[in-house]
Design a protein around this motif. Structure first.
Motif, PDB file in Angstrom:
ATOM      1  N   ASP A  97       0.859  -1.183   0.000  1.00 34.84           N
ATOM      2  CA  ASP A  97       0.000   0.000   0.000  1.00 34.84           C
ATOM      3  C   ASP A  97       0.898   1.236   0.000  1.00 34.84           C
ATOM      4  O   ASP A  97       1.770   1.369   0.869  1.00 34.84           O
ATOM      5  CB  ASP A  97      -0.902  -0.022   1.234  1.00 34.84           C
ATOM      6  N   ARG A  98       0.716   2.138  -0.921  1.00 36.89           N
ATOM      7  CA  ARG A  98       1.599   3.296  -1.073  1.00 36.89           C
ATOM      8  C   ARG A  98       1.438   4.334   0.035  1.00 36.89           C
ATOM      9  O   ARG A  98       2.333   5.146   0.256  1.00 36.89           O
ATOM     10  CB  ARG A  98       1.374   3.981  -2.436  1.00 36.89           C
ATOM     11  N   ASP A  99       0.322   4.299   0.736  1.00 36.41           N
ATOM     12  CA  ASP A  99       0.118   5.255   1.831  1.00 36.41           C
ATOM     13  C   ASP A  99       0.592   4.704   3.169  1.00 36.41           C
ATOM     14  O   ASP A  99       1.303   5.371   3.903  1.00 36.41           O
ATOM     15  CB  ASP A  99      -1.352   5.661   1.907  1.00 36.41           C
ATOM     16  N   SER A 100       0.208   3.468   3.486  1.00 37.92           N
ATOM     17  CA  SER A 100       0.544   2.884   4.796  1.00 37.92           C
ATOM     18  C   SER A 100       1.835   2.067   4.767  1.00 37.92           C
ATOM     19  O   SER A 100       2.385   1.767   5.821  1.00 37.92           O
ATOM     20  CB  SER A 100      -0.593   1.977   5.269  1.00 37.92           C
TER      21      SER A 100
END
Length: 178
Positions: free
Chosen positions: A107-110
């Protein structure tokens, strides 16, 4: 020269040992490898189809696949069937499907990892060689001159030629007609 990923199995288009179809004295295009090819084309429709298969709460965004060209206007997975396209004034060979690695599971955010989207892609996009594909590698049809030839957001995409074998496979697997 380029080392072809044996797991993908597609030759680099128009380049043969000792000659080039670019004309006498014209070298074949250089390939500046970001991974396997200088450009990765994906489509919004294929991402939408994948997200539908993933289901609510498991959907992914395009950043997972790291493309540098994203287009609209094709049926899901129809990009598999392309052989040559023009974006703006630049012509490209649509070389091969892009086999996806575990980077797509981050996941690129988390920065958390999970099995998706590879698990779902395995159900309907896995090739005989075990590669799970999303997107197509592109190679410029002529030597790339960044000062003279550019593509821009919003450029028109023109399909110049389909790969008939890949098109027949796409029609068989997805039953779509253009």
């Amino acid at each position: 020269f380029v080392k072809v990923n044996d797991d993908q199995g597609d030759d680099i288009p128009m380049i043969h040992e000792g000659c080039s179809s670019y004309g006498s004295g014209v070298p074949p295009p250089s390939v500046s490898l970001a991974d396997e090819a200088p450009f990765l084309l994906t489509t919004r429709s294929s991402l939408a189809d994948l997200n539908k298969r993933l289901g609510k709460g498991k959907q992914v965004d395009m950043r997972r696949f790291r493309p540098n060209i994203v287009i609209d206007g094709l049926q899901p997975w129809e990009e598999d069937s392309l052989k040559r396209i023009r974006i703006g004034a630049v012509e490209f060979h649509v070389w091969q499907r892009c086999g996806r690695c575990t980077m797509t599971t981050i996941d690129r955010d988390s920065l958390e990892r999970c099995g998706e989207p590879l698990s779902t892609l395995s159900n309907f996009r896995e090739r005989d060689n075990g590669q799970r594909n999303f997107g197509m590698h592109l190679i410029p049809a002529r030597p790339w001159e960044l000062k003279e030839e550019r593509i821009f957001v919003g450029d028109e995409v023109e399909i110049l030629e389909y790969d008939e074998e890949r098109r027949a496979e796409w029609m068989r697997l997805f039953g779509k007609s253009s």
